[in-house]
Design a protein around this motif. Structure first.
Motif, PDB file in Angstrom:
ATOM      1  N   MET A  90       0.852  -1.265  -0.105  1.00  0.00           N
ATOM      2  CA  MET A  90       0.066   0.133   0.102  1.00  0.00           C
ATOM      3  C   MET A  90       0.802   1.261   0.038  1.00  0.00           C
ATOM      4  O   MET A  90       1.868   1.342   0.609  1.00  0.00           O
ATOM      5  N   ASN A  91       0.627   2.178  -0.802  1.00  0.00           N
ATOM      6  CA  ASN A  91       1.224   3.467  -0.996  1.00  0.00           C
ATOM      7  C   ASN A  91       0.537   4.328   0.370  1.00  0.00           C
ATOM      8  O   ASN A  91      -0.697   4.428   0.433  1.00  0.00           O
ATOM      9  N   VAL A  92       1.509   5.238   0.957  1.00  0.00           N
ATOM     10  CA  VAL A  92       1.062   6.118   1.977  1.00  0.00           C
ATOM     11  C   VAL A  92       1.783   7.546   1.651  1.00  0.00           C
ATOM     12  O   VAL A  92       2.870   7.213   1.142  1.00  0.00           O
ATOM     13  N   GLN A  93       1.325   8.686   2.024  1.00  0.00           N
ATOM     14  CA  GLN A  93       1.792   9.920   1.574  1.00  0.00           C
ATOM     15  C   GLN A  93       1.510  10.899   2.777  1.00  0.00           C
ATOM     16  O   GLN A  93       0.578  10.732   3.528  1.00  0.00           O
ATOM     17  N   ALA A  94       2.211  12.227   2.718  1.00  0.00           N
ATOM     18  CA  ALA A  94       1.869  12.940   3.602  1.00  0.00           C
ATOM     19  C   ALA A  94       0.505  13.315   3.663  1.00  0.00           C
ATOM     20  O   ALA A  94      -0.258  13.559   2.616  1.00  0.00           O
ATOM     21  N   GLY A  95       0.114  13.591   4.953  1.00  0.00           N
ATOM     22  CA  GLY A  95      -1.442  13.610   5.082  1.00  0.00           C
ATOM     23  C   GLY A  95      -2.079  12.550   5.396  1.00  0.00           C
ATOM     24  O   GLY A  95      -3.240  12.481   5.950  1.00  0.00           O
ATOM     25  N   ASP A  96      -1.453  11.181   5.304  1.00  0.00           N
ATOM     26  CA  ASP A  96      -2.097   9.988   5.642  1.00  0.00           C
ATOM     27  C   ASP A  96      -1.760   9.745   7.380  1.00  0.00           C
ATOM     28  O   ASP A  96      -0.890   9.819   7.781  1.00  0.00           O
ATOM     29  N   ILE A  97      -2.854   9.167   7.989  1.00  0.00           N
ATOM     30  CA  ILE A  97      -2.458   8.539   9.283  1.00  0.00           C
ATOM     31  C   ILE A  97      -2.998   7.070   9.178  1.00  0.00           C
ATOM     32  O   ILE A  97      -4.111   6.653   8.711  1.00  0.00           O
ATOM     33  N   MET A  98      -2.231   6.167   9.796  1.00  0.00           N
ATOM     34  CA  MET A  98      -2.417   4.982   9.851  1.00  0.00           C
ATOM     35  C   MET A  98      -2.588   4.407  11.326  1.00  0.00           C
ATOM     36  O   MET A  98      -1.690   4.594  12.082  1.00  0.00           O
ATOM     37  N   ILE A  99      -3.539   3.551  11.604  1.00  0.00           N
ATOM     38  CA  ILE A  99      -3.773   3.022  12.947  1.00  0.00           C
ATOM     39  C   ILE A  99      -3.596   1.429  12.838  1.00  0.00           C
ATOM     40  O   ILE A  99      -4.334   0.779  12.286  1.00  0.00           O
ATOM     41  N   ILE A 100      -2.526   0.955  13.638  1.00  0.00           N
ATOM     42  CA  ILE A 100      -1.900  -0.370  13.441  1.00  0.00           C
ATOM     43  C   ILE A 100      -2.139  -1.099  14.771  1.00  0.00           C
ATOM     44  O   ILE A 100      -1.818  -0.928  15.425  1.00  0.00           O
ATOM     45  N   PRO A 101      -3.317  -2.184  14.556  1.00  0.00           N
ATOM     46  CA  PRO A 101      -3.503  -2.773  15.770  1.00  0.00           C
ATOM     47  C   PRO A 101      -2.266  -3.672  16.303  1.00  0.00           C
ATOM     48  O   PRO A 101      -1.471  -4.188  15.369  1.00  0.00           O
ATOM     49  N   ALA A 102      -2.194  -3.859  17.427  1.00  0.00           N
ATOM     50  CA  ALA A 102      -1.146  -4.895  18.320  1.00  0.00           C
ATOM     51  C   ALA A 102      -0.890  -6.189  17.155  1.00  0.00           C
ATOM     52  O   ALA A 102      -2.043  -6.690  17.019  1.00  0.00           O
ATOM     53  N   GLY A 103       0.163  -6.563  16.783  1.00  0.00           N
ATOM     54  CA  GLY A 103       0.026  -7.929  16.049  1.00  0.00           C
ATOM     55  C   GLY A 103       0.264  -8.061  14.632  1.00  0.00           C
ATOM     56  O   GLY A 103       0.732  -8.758  13.854  1.00  0.00           O
ATOM     57  N   VAL A 104      -0.210  -6.585  14.028  1.00  0.00           N
ATOM     58  CA  VAL A 104      -0.125  -6.432  12.602  1.00  0.00           C
ATOM     59  C   VAL A 104       1.255  -5.927  12.075  1.00  0.00           C
ATOM     60  O   VAL A 104       1.758  -4.974  12.439  1.00  0.00           O
ATOM     61  N   GLY A 105       1.819  -6.854  11.064  1.00  0.00           N
ATOM     62  CA  GLY A 105       2.893  -6.693  10.426  1.00  0.00           C
ATOM     63  C   GLY A 105       3.044  -5.512   9.592  1.00  0.00           C
ATOM     64  O   GLY A 105       2.182  -5.119   8.925  1.00  0.00           O
ATOM     65  N   HIS A 106       4.155  -4.598   9.761  1.00  0.00           N
ATOM     66  CA  HIS A 106       4.305  -3.518   8.890  1.00  0.00           C
ATOM     67  C   HIS A 106       5.875  -3.625   8.209  1.00  0.00           C
ATOM     68  O   HIS A 106       6.684  -3.936   9.007  1.00  0.00           O
ATOM     69  N   LYS A 107       6.194  -2.987   7.067  1.00  0.00           N
ATOM     70  CA  LYS A 107       7.554  -2.793   6.657  1.00  0.00           C
ATOM     71  C   LYS A 107       7.479  -1.821   5.737  1.00  0.00           C
ATOM     72  O   LYS A 107       6.573  -1.760   4.770  1.00  0.00           O
ATOM     73  N   CYS A 108       8.504  -1.090   5.333  1.00  0.00           N
ATOM     74  CA  CYS A 108       8.674  -0.168   4.377  1.00  0.00           C
ATOM     75  C   CYS A 108       9.620  -0.972   3.181  1.00  0.00           C
ATOM     76  O   CYS A 108      10.763  -1.391   3.477  1.00  0.00           O
ATOM     77  N   ILE A 109       9.016  -0.883   2.078  1.00  0.00           N
ATOM     78  CA  ILE A 109       9.587  -1.334   0.835  1.00  0.00           C
ATOM     79  C   ILE A 109      10.348  -0.300   0.156  1.00  0.00           C
ATOM     80  O   ILE A 109      11.626  -0.486  -0.010  1.00  0.00           O
ATOM     81  N   ARG A 110       9.850   0.703  -0.072  1.00  0.00           N
ATOM     82  CA  ARG A 110      10.534   1.917  -0.655  1.00  0.00           C
ATOM     83  C   ARG A 110      10.105   3.122  -0.255  1.00  0.00           C
ATOM     84  O   ARG A 110       8.608   3.008  -0.006  1.00  0.00           O
ATOM     85  N   HIS A 111      10.765   4.270  -0.221  1.00  0.00           N
ATOM     86  CA  HIS A 111      10.193   5.447   0.084  1.00  0.00           C
ATOM     87  C   HIS A 111      10.923   6.761  -0.531  1.00  0.00           C
ATOM     88  O   HIS A 111      12.149   6.598  -0.999  1.00  0.00           O
ATOM     89  N   SER A 112      10.330   7.820  -0.657  1.00  0.00           N
ATOM     90  CA  SER A 112      10.962   9.126  -1.069  1.00  0.00           C
ATOM     91  C   SER A 112      11.932   9.617   0.106  1.00  0.00           C
ATOM     92  O   SER A 112      11.956   9.074   1.113  1.00  0.00           O
ATOM     93  N   PRO A 113      12.894  10.313  -0.389  1.00  0.00           N
ATOM     94  CA  PRO A 113      14.261  10.779   0.527  1.00  0.00           C
ATOM     95  C   PRO A 113      13.775  11.686   1.569  1.00  0.00           C
ATOM     96  O   PRO A 113      13.988  11.417   2.732  1.00  0.00           O
ATOM     97  N   ASP A 114      12.522  11.983   1.490  1.00  0.00           N
ATOM     98  CA  ASP A 114      11.653  12.981   2.730  1.00  0.00           C
ATOM     99  C   ASP A 114      10.812  12.363   3.477  1.00  0.00           C
ATOM    100  O   ASP A 114      10.066  13.092   4.318  1.00  0.00           O
TER     101      ASP A 114
END
Length: 167
Positions: A90-114
């Motif tokens: 999933m793509n996320v960008q400035a202005g987004d908020i994500m609420i991650i329940p305990a136990g849910v995996g997350h990882k950054c694949i790639r990102h902009s320099p900023d």
């Protein structure tokens, strides 16, 4: 009205995930850069989500068994893998908020320099960092069973958001 996206992920044997959905609020705030970071920290704190930090997201699958987590992106964009290897990109960008329940995996694949987020936890809970390694699940499962539902949503406060979807 803020659009709320909901995503459920199954236990994949390594990453437990959760029966609560990950919530993604798209384009829900306008402040960017350092002003965005200050706004997020203040807003989260007003809703009893604190113990905050500013950084990117780890480039490896991980989850937290001792707390839920909110991530507010105030700069840049990223492609994330959510829910472990069998989850969803999933793509996320400035202005987004994500609420991650305990136990849910997350990882950054790639990102902009900023790319930078503010992270925080309900009632300022301490958090752990688990990678789905052998032998960690029994304790992680016990930890997750003890994590209480937050009293407030980090964005909406006493109404809507996780208070509606995490029942």
């Amino acid at each position: 009205m803020i659009g709320i996206e909901k995503y459920l992920f199954n236990d994949d044997g390594l990453i437990p995930n959760s029966h609560y959905p990950l919530l993604l609020y798209r384009a829900c705030f306008k402040a960017r850069g350092s002003e965005g970071a200050v706004w997020l920290e203040k807003h989260f704190r007003q809703n009893d989500w604190y113990n905050s930090w500013q950084a990117g997201i780890y480039p490896f699958h991980h989850y937290h068994s001792t707390s839920h987590e909110v991530l507010g992106c105030f700069s840049g964009n990223a492609l994330l893998q959510l829910g472990g290897e069998k989850g969803r990109q999933m793509n996320v960008q400035a202005g987004d908020i994500m609420i991650i329940p305990a136990g849910v995996g997350h990882k950054c694949i790639r990102h902009s320099p900023d790319f930078i987020v503010v992270g925080a936890y309900p009632d300022g809970k301490d958090w752990d960092l688990l990678r789905g390694e052998d032998g960690k699940r029994p304790q992680a499962d016990q930890n997750m069973a003890q994590v209480p539902l937050p009293k407030t949503d980090p964005y909406f406060g006493m109404e809507n958001g996780l208070l509606t979807y995490w029942k």
